[in-house]
Write an enzyme that holds these catalytic residues in place. Sequence first.
Site, short mmCIF file in Angstrom:
data_model
loop_
_atom_site.label_atom_id
_atom_site.label_comp_id
_atom_site.label_asym_id
_atom_site.label_seq_id
_atom_site.Cartn_x
_atom_site.Cartn_y
_atom_site.Cartn_z
N TYR A 1 -1.53 -1.01 10.49
CA TYR A 1 -1.82 -1.07 8.68
C TYR A 1 -0.72 -0.69 7.92
O TYR A 1 0.08 -1.53 7.28
CB TYR A 1 -2.95 -0.31 8.38
CG TYR A 1 -3.24 -0.69 6.98
CD1 TYR A 1 -3.95 -2.15 6.65
CD2 TYR A 1 -3.20 0.22 6.02
CE1 TYR A 1 -4.24 -2.28 5.23
CE2 TYR A 1 -3.38 -0.13 4.71
CZ TYR A 1 -3.99 -1.21 4.10
OH TYR A 1 -4.23 -1.52 3.03
N SER B 1 0.88 -1.34 0.04
CA SER B 1 0.05 -0.06 -0.12
C SER B 1 0.76 1.20 0.09
O SER B 1 2.26 1.14 0.48
CB SER B 1 -0.96 0.05 1.19
OG SER B 1 -1.51 1.40 1.46
#
Length: 216
Positions: free
Chosen positions: A122, A109
């Site tokens: 995350y 990401s």
Amino acid sequence: ISYLDVEQSDAEETRRWVEKAGRRALLLPGDLRSEAHCREIVSRTVAELGGLDILVNNAAAQTVNDGLDDVTSEDLEGAFRANVFAMYYLAQAAVPHMKPGSAIVNSTSQQAKIADKTMLIYAATKGAIASLTIGLSNLLAPRGIRVNCVAPGPIWTPIQPIVKSPEQLETLGSDTALGRAGQPAELAPAYVLLASREGSYMSGALVPVTGGTPML
């Protein structure tokens, strides 16, 4: 509607498209935080479909926080089990079945680089995935197996309305250079490239699909 219901619905629709194209699709629902399940889905895939050439690791848990105390030890362990451990277990199980020319594509990401203050854990898992991709690429290159990763920015996926408020959804992607969130169809070509022969000279690469947010 629960996240599991959304995932099941998406899986069924994907199977219909695959079968419409004249191919077989095998749905193997379960908890990828479990090492046993990771190994089982690889073994069942090989048994049912006769082999394994491409592994795409795309499952993830998105943990969000307001402050440092919002993430419990269970949240922390669960996020790393879902996002990082599962990729390792799946690679361990899949590689023995892979031949030269095979490919592994991981999903990291843009958070691996920008690490938003509300996505501490995350972002940490996505940074680990980027490093794991490089390490696996170095390890598996002598076997002719390529390993790369895609780094999405804000994409309209089913997880967005589950982890974000209506106010956040209204402005999703507005802070990117292109001023909007991306569609899944705009993300898919990066995975196809890395999985296909057209990407045969790419390994250890991170491909950003971020709407212009730099990851250099």
